[in-house]
Write a protein that holds these residues in place. Structure first.
Motif, short mmCIF file in Angstrom:
data_model
loop_
_atom_site.label_atom_id
_atom_site.label_comp_id
_atom_site.label_asym_id
_atom_site.label_seq_id
_atom_site.Cartn_x
_atom_site.Cartn_y
_atom_site.Cartn_z
N ARG A 15 33.57 26.79 35.46
CA ARG A 15 34.59 27.80 35.76
C ARG A 15 34.04 29.22 35.56
NH1 ARG A 15 36.28 26.70 30.33
NH2 ARG A 15 37.29 24.75 30.92
N TYR A 16 32.98 29.36 34.76
CA TYR A 16 32.43 30.70 34.47
C TYR A 16 31.28 31.10 35.41
CZ TYR A 16 35.12 30.09 30.17
OH TYR A 16 36.14 29.89 29.27
N MET A 17 31.10 30.37 36.50
CA MET A 17 29.93 30.66 37.35
C MET A 17 29.98 32.08 37.92
SD MET A 17 30.64 28.46 40.77
CE MET A 17 32.00 28.88 41.85
N ASN A 18 31.19 32.66 38.08
CA ASN A 18 31.28 34.05 38.56
C ASN A 18 31.60 35.02 37.42
OD1 ASN A 18 30.92 33.66 41.45
ND2 ASN A 18 32.90 32.60 41.40
N GLY A 19 31.35 34.60 36.21
CA GLY A 19 31.65 35.46 35.06
C GLY A 19 32.80 34.91 34.23
N THR B 51 41.48 34.33 31.55
CA THR B 51 42.41 33.85 30.50
C THR B 51 41.84 32.63 29.78
OG1 THR B 51 43.67 32.43 32.02
CG2 THR B 51 44.45 34.73 31.74
N HIS B 52 41.09 31.80 30.49
CA HIS B 52 40.46 30.66 29.81
C HIS B 52 39.39 31.14 28.83
CE1 HIS B 52 41.98 26.80 31.44
NE2 HIS B 52 42.52 27.63 32.31
N ALA B 53 38.65 32.19 29.22
CA ALA B 53 37.67 32.78 28.30
C ALA B 53 38.39 33.31 27.07
CB ALA B 53 36.90 33.89 29.00
N ALA B 54 39.53 33.94 27.28
CA ALA B 54 40.30 34.51 26.16
C ALA B 54 40.76 33.40 25.22
CB ALA B 54 41.50 35.29 26.69
#
Ligand code: XUL
Ligand code: CO
Length: 442
Positions: free
Chosen positions: A155-159, A170-173
């Motif tokens: 999910r973080y492939m674009n940052g 929001t998932h990163a948060a």
């Protein structure tokens, strides 16, 4: 410090590593790291503040893009994630205790495997935080810093914080919130942000300004949350110029300091500098350290080294005494770390497959730093090194030079001085003399 083992002993046949002095034949002993030895009022342990990195030592399995894992860990056998994670933590605390080191560092996903379920991940991490609390209390080992892995999941492939999709942010948060809660519960001394995917691959699809504003807003939001929960430690940004992202927003120390200044984050944030990241940025590590020291921003260090023959992040254990002496000169002259320490963000090679290799790797790095600390202290005590540099700038210490530094001279005044003094004399920078001076103490 107590060595504690869990149900089973993982590093059998290896006892507590002790200081035996430079002449020992025992490869599983320290030759230079004498934790209690005092140097300038502080012990070696207090100067160096060594930490073991969970990810390289207990998770990294030796796999590379061309081959399968070579490090087959006995703590990876249980079927359930929490049980497996507890075994891994048993191994970690046994290892750190046997090395007699004061700290460890981890990413959330290092201590326990994550799924794609936010609430389930929080529960898993909480279970391991409880387990780690007991282990910390029993051993005396402390958490130097914690971080959230915001770069491995697809999910973080674009940052993460700079993702063009708010939902991903929001998932990163959510991950950062849980990692901050873990840090606080474990009395962690600092919290790290390494922006592995916080950058871009192509400007054709990127609004760079907006992404950087989102990153700053994200950092403020996380910091405000942690402070509300009573976290008193420092936040660190770890600069890296590229890999995995082509252009990273946290390129190097100077770039990060200017970002923190622009977005009003200087109060709470400092830098965690990594050797191999510095060299990827085309700098020496000492350059990066000096940039941070000069800004009062040297928080912590990720110790490792690259390979002179290739251009990626090989994360090898440190072993170059000359480079480390120059490193320790800057750390000592700069007054040490602001909250952090020396974290071995380093891995043994893929074909170093004995359990003992993990010890040899750490012992080598620890001894090199300890020896570098002793040498750097001797150089500073001797005094000539600092004196030469001071004298080089003596023309600014008095008279017109001092007036210039204070802003008391105009451009016309400078011109008058140039004419009055004639052609300046040729003054040596004495680089080779200084290099020899350093070698004299090694
Ligand atoms: C990657 C790196 C990370 C950070 C923590 O190059 O150094 O392991 O230290 O995320
Ligand atoms: Co690192």
């Amino acid at each position: 410090m107590a060595v504690i083992t869990g149900e089973k002993e993982y590093f059998k046949g290896i006892a507590q590593i002790k200081y035996e002095g430079p002449e020992t034949d025992n490869a599983l002993a320290y030759r230079w790291y004498d934790a209690g030895k005092k140097i300038g009022g502080k012990t070696m342990k207090e100067h160096l503040r060594f930490a073991v990195a969970y990810w390289h030592s207990f998770c990294g399995n030796g796999a590379d893009p061309f081959g399968e894992p070579t490090h087959l860990y006995p703590w990876n056998e249980k079927a359930d994630a929490v049980g497996r994670a507890k075994d891994k933590m048993d191994a970690a605390f046994e290892f750190i205790g046997k090395l007699d080191l004061p700290y460890y560092c981890f990413h959330d996903v290092d201590v326990v495997d994550y799924s794609n379920d936010v609430v389930d991940n929080e529960k898993r991490l909480q279970a391991l935080v409880n387990y780690a609390s007991e282990k910390q209390a029993a051993s005396g080992v402390q958490l130097l810093w914690c971080t959230a892995n915001l770069f491995s999941n697809r999910r973080y492939m674009n940052g993460a914080a700079t993702n063009p999709d708010f939902h991903v942010l929001t998932h990163a948060a959510a991950q950062v919130k849980a990692a901050l809660d873990a840090t606080i519960a474990l009395g962690g001394q600092n919290y790290v942000f390494w922006g592995g995917r916080e950058g871009y691959m192509s400007l054709l699809n990127t609004n760079m300004r907006r992404e950087q504003e989102h990153l700053a807003r994200f950092l403020h939001t996380a910091k405000d949350y942690a402070r509300r929960q009573g976290f008193k430690g420092a936040f660190f940004i770890e600069p890296k110029p590229c890999e995995p992202t082509k252009h990273q927003y946290d390129y190097d120390a100077a770039t990060v300091i200017s970002f923190l200044r622009q977005y009003d984050l200087m109060e709470d944030f400092k830098l965690n500098l990594e050797v191999n990241h510095a060299t990827l940025a085309g700098h020496t590590f000492t350059h990066e350290l000096q940039v941070a020291v000069d800004a009062g921003m040297l928080g912590s260090m990720d110790a490792n080294r690259g390979d002179y023959q290739n251009g990626w992040d090989t994360d090898q254990f440190p072993n170059n005494i000359n480079e480390l002496v120059e490193t320790m000169l800057i750390v000592l002259e700069g007054g040490g770390f602001r909250g952090g320490g020396i974290n071995f963000d380093a891995k043994r090679r893929r074909n170093s497959t004995d359990m003992a290799d993990l010890f040899h790797a750490h012992i080598g790095g620890i001894d090199c730093f300890a020896r570098a600390l002793l040498v750097a202290d001797k150089i500073l005590q001797h005094g000539e090194y600092a004196k030469i540099r001071k004298e080089r700038y003596a023309s600014f210490d008095s008279g017109k030079g001092a007036a210039f530094e204070k802003g008391g001279l105009s451009l016309e005044d400078l011109r008058e001085y140039a004419i009055a003094g004639g052609e300046p004399r040729v003054t040596s920078g004495r680089q080779e003399y200084l290099e020899n001076l350093i070698n004299r103490f090694i």
